[in-house]
Write an enzyme that holds these catalytic residues in place. Sequence first.
Site, PDB file in Angstrom:
ATOM      1  N   GLY A  47      -8.959   5.961  -6.344  1.00 52.58           N
ATOM      2  CA  GLY A  47      -9.553   4.754  -6.129  1.00 52.58           C
ATOM      3  C   GLY A  47     -11.074   4.528  -6.157  1.00 52.58           C
ATOM      4  O   GLY A  47     -11.629   3.423  -6.354  1.00 52.58           O
ATOM      5  N   GLU A 101     -15.217   6.584  -0.252  1.00 51.74           N
ATOM      6  CA  GLU A 101     -13.885   5.875  -0.355  1.00 51.74           C
ATOM      7  C   GLU A 101     -13.837   4.479  -0.865  1.00 51.74           C
ATOM      8  O   GLU A 101     -14.793   3.732  -0.619  1.00 51.74           O
ATOM      9  CB  GLU A 101     -13.391   5.843   1.126  1.00 51.74           C
ATOM     10  CG  GLU A 101     -12.697   7.128   1.461  1.00 51.74           C
ATOM     11  CD  GLU A 101     -11.251   7.068   0.935  1.00 51.74           C
ATOM     12  OE1 GLU A 101     -11.091   6.437  -0.170  1.00 51.74           O
ATOM     13  OE2 GLU A 101     -10.225   7.606   1.442  1.00 51.74           O
ATOM     14  N   ASP A 102     -12.794   4.293  -1.373  1.00 50.23           N
ATOM     15  CA  ASP A 102     -12.777   2.828  -1.799  1.00 50.23           C
ATOM     16  C   ASP A 102     -12.293   1.928  -0.678  1.00 50.23           C
ATOM     17  O   ASP A 102     -12.940   0.801  -0.363  1.00 50.23           O
ATOM     18  CB  ASP A 102     -11.626   2.775  -2.896  1.00 50.23           C
ATOM     19  CG  ASP A 102     -10.307   3.301  -2.581  1.00 50.23           C
ATOM     20  OD1 ASP A 102     -10.268   4.114  -1.400  1.00 50.23           O
ATOM     21  OD2 ASP A 102      -9.226   3.237  -3.569  1.00 50.23           O
ATOM     22  N   ASP A 105      -7.979   2.476   5.469  1.00 50.54           N
ATOM     23  CA  ASP A 105      -7.168   1.442   6.372  1.00 50.54           C
ATOM     24  C   ASP A 105      -6.767   2.359   7.513  1.00 50.54           C
ATOM     25  O   ASP A 105      -7.263   2.385   8.806  1.00 50.54           O
ATOM     26  CB  ASP A 105      -6.061   1.071   5.666  1.00 50.54           C
ATOM     27  CG  ASP A 105      -5.401   1.957   4.476  1.00 50.54           C
ATOM     28  OD1 ASP A 105      -5.333   2.989   4.998  1.00 50.54           O
ATOM     29  OD2 ASP A 105      -4.945   1.586   3.603  1.00 50.54           O
ATOM     30  N   LYS A 133     -10.453  -1.891   6.892  1.00 54.26           N
ATOM     31  CA  LYS A 133      -9.498  -2.618   7.476  1.00 54.26           C
ATOM     32  C   LYS A 133      -9.484  -2.232   8.963  1.00 54.26           C
ATOM     33  O   LYS A 133      -8.813  -1.452   9.222  1.00 54.26           O
ATOM     34  CB  LYS A 133      -8.044  -2.521   6.844  1.00 54.26           C
ATOM     35  CG  LYS A 133      -7.876  -2.970   5.470  1.00 54.26           C
ATOM     36  CD  LYS A 133      -6.536  -2.768   5.122  1.00 54.26           C
ATOM     37  CE  LYS A 133      -6.215  -3.155   3.675  1.00 54.26           C
ATOM     38  NZ  LYS A 133      -4.742  -3.031   3.409  1.00 54.26           N
ATOM     39  N   PHE A 154      -2.726  -6.359   1.493  1.00 52.08           N
ATOM     40  CA  PHE A 154      -2.720  -5.562   0.529  1.00 52.08           C
ATOM     41  C   PHE A 154      -3.578  -6.060  -0.656  1.00 52.08           C
ATOM     42  O   PHE A 154      -3.570  -7.124  -1.303  1.00 52.08           O
ATOM     43  CB  PHE A 154      -1.287  -5.353  -0.182  1.00 52.08           C
ATOM     44  CG  PHE A 154      -1.408  -3.925  -1.104  1.00 52.08           C
ATOM     45  CD1 PHE A 154      -1.300  -2.689  -0.712  1.00 52.08           C
ATOM     46  CD2 PHE A 154      -0.962  -4.324  -2.815  1.00 52.08           C
ATOM     47  CE1 PHE A 154      -1.334  -1.605  -1.523  1.00 52.08           C
ATOM     48  CE2 PHE A 154      -0.991  -3.196  -3.500  1.00 52.08           C
ATOM     49  CZ  PHE A 154      -1.001  -2.114  -2.946  1.00 52.08           C
ATOM     50  N   ARG A 167      -6.313  -1.133 -11.389  1.00 57.19           N
ATOM     51  CA  ARG A 167      -7.339  -0.566 -11.035  1.00 57.19           C
ATOM     52  C   ARG A 167      -8.754  -1.092 -11.933  1.00 57.19           C
ATOM     53  O   ARG A 167      -9.875  -1.204 -11.722  1.00 57.19           O
ATOM     54  CB  ARG A 167      -7.468   0.831 -11.361  1.00 57.19           C
ATOM     55  CG  ARG A 167      -6.576   1.593 -10.252  1.00 57.19           C
ATOM     56  CD  ARG A 167      -6.675   3.106 -10.533  1.00 57.19           C
ATOM     57  NE  ARG A 167      -5.715   3.925  -9.876  1.00 57.19           N
ATOM     58  CZ  ARG A 167      -6.056   4.239  -8.655  1.00 57.19           C
ATOM     59  NH1 ARG A 167      -6.965   3.860  -7.861  1.00 57.19           N
ATOM     60  NH2 ARG A 167      -4.796   4.977  -8.145  1.00 57.19           N
TER      61      ARG A 167
END
Length: 176
Positions: A47, A101-102, A105, A133, A154, A167
């Site tokens: 990601g 990091e993308d 969460d 998040k 999501f 993506r």
Amino acid sequence: MIITLHDKSFEPYIKEVAIQNRINAIAEQISDDYKGKTPVFISMLNGAFWFTADLLKNYDGNCEVSFVKFKSYHGTESTGTVTQSVGIDVDLSGRDIIILEDIVDTGKTLSVFLDELFKHTPASVKIASLLLKPNALKYPIKVDYTGFEIPNDFIVGYGLDYDGLGRNYKDIYVVK
């Protein structure tokens, strides 16, 4: 524009221009924080590859980059299990590390990775994430550089996927 991936529809959420503006600001802050140093950026595949590429294009200084790959999602849900398929391949002892990091969460993947990373005795470790998040966070993860704080919805696009699709979109989309 509404997009459909597998069995779900997604609507626009964060436009590419806003994403690029935040990444430029993060790159500038990291450049200032690491002036005169040569950090190692570790990108969390798959990601974070877009975030990594755009951030490093705007980073002003010497650096190295490496990649690791973990998997913890199936569909729209975390599996609760983190598996690693690409590991650390550079000497990190005494080095300044910035994990890219993308999205953060629950924080489980990063928690597992940090346990592994600290075995390599780095001088410092910071985390930069395009998305965070905070309401989903279950592990004590401190994100040092954050692009956007978002609700526990999501999302896909800009490197994030839904079972392999999505993506490639320049914008970020949220499930309808």
